[in-house]
Design a protein around this motif. Structure first.
Motif, PDB file in Angstrom:
ATOM      1  N   LYS A 136      11.515 -13.200  -6.475  1.00 20.65           N
ATOM      2  CA  LYS A 136      12.934 -14.297  -6.054  1.00 20.65           C
ATOM      3  C   LYS A 136      13.997 -12.864  -6.176  1.00 20.65           C
ATOM      4  O   LYS A 136      13.839 -12.153  -6.749  1.00 20.65           O
ATOM      5  N   PHE A 137      15.003 -13.621  -5.780  1.00 20.59           N
ATOM      6  CA  PHE A 137      16.483 -12.836  -5.605  1.00 20.59           C
ATOM      7  C   PHE A 137      16.914 -12.984  -7.127  1.00 20.59           C
ATOM      8  O   PHE A 137      17.013 -14.143  -7.602  1.00 20.59           O
ATOM      9  N   PRO A 138      17.488 -11.851  -7.483  1.00 23.04           N
ATOM     10  CA  PRO A 138      18.313 -12.001  -8.547  1.00 23.04           C
ATOM     11  C   PRO A 138      19.727 -12.815  -8.652  1.00 23.04           C
ATOM     12  O   PRO A 138      20.127 -13.219  -9.569  1.00 23.04           O
ATOM     13  N   LYS A 139      20.017 -13.209  -7.487  1.00 26.77           N
ATOM     14  CA  LYS A 139      21.378 -14.018  -7.129  1.00 26.77           C
ATOM     15  C   LYS A 139      20.858 -15.172  -5.900  1.00 26.77           C
ATOM     16  O   LYS A 139      19.934 -14.912  -5.350  1.00 26.77           O
ATOM     17  N   GLY A 140      21.736 -16.002  -5.923  1.00 23.37           N
ATOM     18  CA  GLY A 140      21.647 -17.041  -4.864  1.00 23.37           C
ATOM     19  C   GLY A 140      22.308 -16.524  -3.493  1.00 23.37           C
ATOM     20  O   GLY A 140      22.951 -15.653  -3.380  1.00 23.37           O
ATOM     21  N   GLY A 141      21.917 -17.091  -2.403  1.00 24.73           N
ATOM     22  CA  GLY A 141      22.769 -16.725  -1.129  1.00 24.73           C
ATOM     23  C   GLY A 141      21.765 -17.338   0.060  1.00 24.73           C
ATOM     24  O   GLY A 141      20.796 -18.219  -0.183  1.00 24.73           O
ATOM     25  N   LYS A 142      22.160 -16.959   1.265  1.00 26.60           N
ATOM     26  CA  LYS A 142      21.558 -17.277   2.550  1.00 26.60           C
ATOM     27  C   LYS A 142      20.489 -16.360   2.834  1.00 26.60           C
ATOM     28  O   LYS A 142      20.812 -15.122   2.863  1.00 26.60           O
ATOM     29  N   ILE A 143      19.224 -16.549   3.087  1.00 29.20           N
ATOM     30  CA  ILE A 143      18.300 -15.812   3.449  1.00 29.20           C
ATOM     31  C   ILE A 143      18.478 -15.423   4.953  1.00 29.20           C
ATOM     32  O   ILE A 143      18.705 -16.037   5.891  1.00 29.20           O
ATOM     33  N   THR A 144      18.498 -13.973   5.189  1.00 28.34           N
ATOM     34  CA  THR A 144      18.517 -13.590   6.525  1.00 28.34           C
ATOM     35  C   THR A 144      17.556 -13.107   7.169  1.00 28.34           C
ATOM     36  O   THR A 144      17.647 -12.833   8.500  1.00 28.34           O
ATOM     37  N   SER A 145      16.577 -12.606   6.215  1.00 23.15           N
ATOM     38  CA  SER A 145      15.290 -12.196   6.792  1.00 23.15           C
ATOM     39  C   SER A 145      14.015 -12.425   5.854  1.00 23.15           C
ATOM     40  O   SER A 145      14.394 -12.255   4.713  1.00 23.15           O
ATOM     41  N   ILE A 146      12.883 -12.701   6.557  1.00 21.43           N
ATOM     42  CA  ILE A 146      11.817 -12.629   5.864  1.00 21.43           C
ATOM     43  C   ILE A 146      10.836 -11.905   6.591  1.00 21.43           C
ATOM     44  O   ILE A 146      10.571 -12.312   7.386  1.00 21.43           O
ATOM     45  N   SER A 147      10.201 -10.472   6.120  1.00 17.07           N
ATOM     46  CA  SER A 147       9.483  -9.632   7.050  1.00 17.07           C
ATOM     47  C   SER A 147       8.265  -9.820   6.833  1.00 17.07           C
ATOM     48  O   SER A 147       7.402  -8.926   7.392  1.00 17.07           O
ATOM     49  N   GLN A 173      25.515  -0.171  -5.718  1.00 13.57           N
ATOM     50  CA  GLN A 173      24.103  -0.191  -5.339  1.00 13.57           C
ATOM     51  C   GLN A 173      23.264  -1.416  -5.806  1.00 13.57           C
ATOM     52  O   GLN A 173      22.407  -1.975  -5.119  1.00 13.57           O
ATOM     53  N   LYS A 174      23.488  -1.828  -7.141  1.00  9.02           N
ATOM     54  CA  LYS A 174      22.858  -2.730  -7.679  1.00  9.02           C
ATOM     55  C   LYS A 174      23.261  -4.091  -7.271  1.00  9.02           C
ATOM     56  O   LYS A 174      22.077  -4.791  -6.814  1.00  9.02           O
ATOM     57  N   ALA A 175      24.263  -4.287  -6.647  1.00 12.55           N
ATOM     58  CA  ALA A 175      24.684  -5.328  -6.096  1.00 12.55           C
ATOM     59  C   ALA A 175      23.925  -5.638  -4.460  1.00 12.55           C
ATOM     60  O   ALA A 175      23.656  -6.838  -4.313  1.00 12.55           O
ATOM     61  N   LEU A 176      23.800  -4.508  -3.978  1.00 11.82           N
ATOM     62  CA  LEU A 176      23.311  -4.551  -2.810  1.00 11.82           C
ATOM     63  C   LEU A 176      21.448  -4.860  -3.097  1.00 11.82           C
ATOM     64  O   LEU A 176      21.062  -5.788  -2.204  1.00 11.82           O
ATOM     65  N   ASN A 177      21.124  -4.021  -3.995  1.00  7.68           N
ATOM     66  CA  ASN A 177      19.433  -4.354  -4.248  1.00  7.68           C
ATOM     67  C   ASN A 177      19.441  -5.733  -4.497  1.00  7.68           C
ATOM     68  O   ASN A 177      18.210  -6.506  -4.444  1.00  7.68           O
ATOM     69  N   ASP A 178      20.283  -6.546  -5.187  1.00  4.23           N
ATOM     70  CA  ASP A 178      20.081  -7.968  -5.508  1.00  4.23           C
ATOM     71  C   ASP A 178      19.961  -8.655  -4.535  1.00  4.23           C
ATOM     72  O   ASP A 178      19.630  -9.991  -4.525  1.00  4.23           O
ATOM     73  N   THR A 179      20.292  -8.333  -3.261  1.00  6.11           N
ATOM     74  CA  THR A 179      20.228  -9.162  -2.009  1.00  6.11           C
ATOM     75  C   THR A 179      18.907  -8.824  -1.253  1.00  6.11           C
ATOM     76  O   THR A 179      18.663  -9.658  -0.399  1.00  6.11           O
ATOM     77  N   LEU A 180      18.018  -7.880  -2.094  1.00  2.00           N
ATOM     78  CA  LEU A 180      16.919  -7.787  -1.275  1.00  2.00           C
ATOM     79  C   LEU A 180      15.617  -7.894  -2.243  1.00  2.00           C
ATOM     80  O   LEU A 180      15.799  -7.956  -3.517  1.00  2.00           O
ATOM     81  N   ILE A 181      14.573  -8.591  -1.657  1.00  2.00           N
ATOM     82  CA  ILE A 181      13.226  -8.450  -2.348  1.00  2.00           C
ATOM     83  C   ILE A 181      12.412  -7.305  -2.174  1.00  2.00           C
ATOM     84  O   ILE A 181      12.053  -7.068  -0.724  1.00  2.00           O
ATOM     85  N   ILE A 182      12.059  -6.435  -3.026  1.00  2.00           N
ATOM     86  CA  ILE A 182      11.423  -5.235  -2.674  1.00  2.00           C
ATOM     87  C   ILE A 182      10.078  -5.225  -3.734  1.00  2.00           C
ATOM     88  O   ILE A 182      10.130  -5.449  -4.588  1.00  2.00           O
ATOM     89  N   ALA A 203      19.252 -18.902  -7.590  1.00  2.00           N
ATOM     90  CA  ALA A 203      18.637 -17.308  -8.069  1.00  2.00           C
ATOM     91  C   ALA A 203      17.388 -17.744  -8.655  1.00  2.00           C
ATOM     92  O   ALA A 203      16.471 -16.649  -8.987  1.00  2.00           O
ATOM     93  N   THR A 204      17.036 -18.794  -9.084  1.00  2.00           N
ATOM     94  CA  THR A 204      15.816 -19.162  -9.974  1.00  2.00           C
ATOM     95  C   THR A 204      14.602 -19.713  -8.968  1.00  2.00           C
ATOM     96  O   THR A 204      13.407 -19.895  -9.519  1.00  2.00           O
ATOM     97  N   GLU A 205      14.864 -19.743  -7.428  1.00  2.00           N
ATOM     98  CA  GLU A 205      13.821 -20.263  -6.663  1.00  2.00           C
ATOM     99  C   GLU A 205      12.827 -18.933  -6.180  1.00  2.00           C
ATOM    100  O   GLU A 205      13.495 -17.837  -6.013  1.00  2.00           O
ATOM    101  N   VAL A 206      11.522 -19.522  -6.391  1.00  2.00           N
ATOM    102  CA  VAL A 206      10.733 -18.336  -5.968  1.00  2.00           C
ATOM    103  C   VAL A 206      10.343 -18.234  -4.695  1.00  2.00           C
ATOM    104  O   VAL A 206      10.081 -19.321  -3.950  1.00  2.00           O
TER     105      VAL A 206
END
Length: 343
Positions: free
Chosen positions: A61-72, A162-171, A191-194
């Motif tokens: 899951k993402f550490p923060k909420g937002g709009k998903i722009t890509s699922i690869s 850099q951390k704020a940017l990483n929080d927008t990614l699932i790695i 932020a809590t959604e799997v």
């Protein structure tokens, strides 16, 4: 409508005849069967049911909420450690990171300038041997320290950006297989959604439950044979690597202990949760005398056919499998034995 008396009597006689026939068929004594003492490999096992599993199952899951722009990735895809799997809208975070990087470079240049000025001053006051922090004046030290603190603060800001940017990614935290994807591009999530689930397939296990009555027989390192319902003709070898020190109660009220069996190899596409059975080998004897389990009577005797007559022999049994019993003493190979009542 009344049934004619003659038809009624005939039907009654037929019913009685059928009942008598069935009764005698069921009551007829079972004919004895014959077999011979054979040499074979025999294993004493504990059989358990369970399912296939990886090294671990991971909710992503993402550490923060937002709009998903890509699922690869898609369900079933193999992924690798460090691979980016999904992203949120992160334009602001990227701009902030670039600004933080620019600020750090600016502050590092300021530090370099201060050091150059100090060293140039020291050189002019005594040559190259005089250059160094030990020969700084108090004013020079204060100037250098202020520049370095500003530079260090800029570096901390860069790390936060850099951390704020990483929080927008699932790695992907490890290599494995994606087994579930719950969202699609364009969704706004919290932020809590799997977002997806993956399984680390660096090791493959068979997870099962052993009844508490058998747990004293189980120990680490025991060899195991695993079969899966989806592949009934294949057998995987493994060994017991974990026995949890905690019981639990099943839906049927049984008390069980969870065990984990590590498979020696896995040569098929991994599907998490495939059900199957495992036979934990307690003991094993190769090329030994054996007879069918049903041929051994409660008093450890066996009926042997000798000169056309049934003869009772006392034997010394060894280990037992579901189908056979090891014979340590009392019988010889190829002796004919009787299963069932003697004639």
């Amino acid at each position: 409508m009344r049934i004619p008396k003659k038809i009624f009597v005939i039907g009654l006689i037929a019913l009685v005849a059928i009942s008598v026939f069935v009764f005698f068929q069921r009551s007829a004594p079972k004919q004895p069967e014959f077999t011979t003492v054979q040499k074979a490999d025999i294993k004493q096992t504990v059989s358990i049911s369970g399912s296939l599993a990886g090294q671990s199952s991971i909710d992503l899951k993402f550490p923060k909420g937002g709009k998903i722009t890509s699922i690869s990735v898609s369900e079933g895809d193999t992924v690798y450690e460090g691979q980016t799997l999904a992203a949120l809208e992160n334009t602001n975070e990227m701009i902030t990171l670039q600004q933080a990087d620019n600020t750090l470079r600016d502050k590092q240049a300021a530090v370099d300038k201060v050091l150059d000025d100090i060293h140039l001053s020291q050189y002019g006051m005594g040559g190259f041997d005089n250059v160094g922090s030990g020969n700084e004046t108090m004013a020079q030290r204060q100037l250098r320290t202020a520049a370095e603190v500003t530079r260090d603060n800029a570096f901390d800001s860069l790390k936060l950006a850099q951390k704020a940017l990483n929080d927008t990614l699932i790695i992907s935290p490890t290599s494995g297989i994606v087994v579930q994807v719950n969202h699609v591009t364009g969704q706004v999530i919290g932020a809590t959604e799997v977002v997806m689930k993956m399984v680390d397939t660096s090791n493959i296990y068979f997870s099962a439950e052993v009844d508490e009555a058998d747990i004293s027989k189980i120990s680490l390192g025991q060899k195991t044979e695993v079969t899966l319902d989806a592949y009934p003709d294949k057998i995987w070898q493994g060994e017991v690597v974990e026995v949890q020190p905690q019981t639990k109660t099943t839906s049927t009220g049984a008390t069980v202990v969870s065990v984990k069996i590590k498979l020696d190899r896995w040569d098929l596409n991994f599907i998490n949760g495939l059900s199957g059975q495992a036979s934990i080998i307690l003991s094993e004897v190769k090329n030994t005398l054996t007879i069918p389990t049903e041929a051994l009577r409660d008093d450890n005797t066996v009926l042997v056919l000798s000169d056309g007559r049934a003869k009772s022999k006392q034997i010394v049994p060894g280990i037992r499998s579901d189908q056979a019993v090891e014979i340590k003493e009392g019988l010889e190979e190829n002796e004919t034995i009787i299963i069932g009542k003697a004639f």
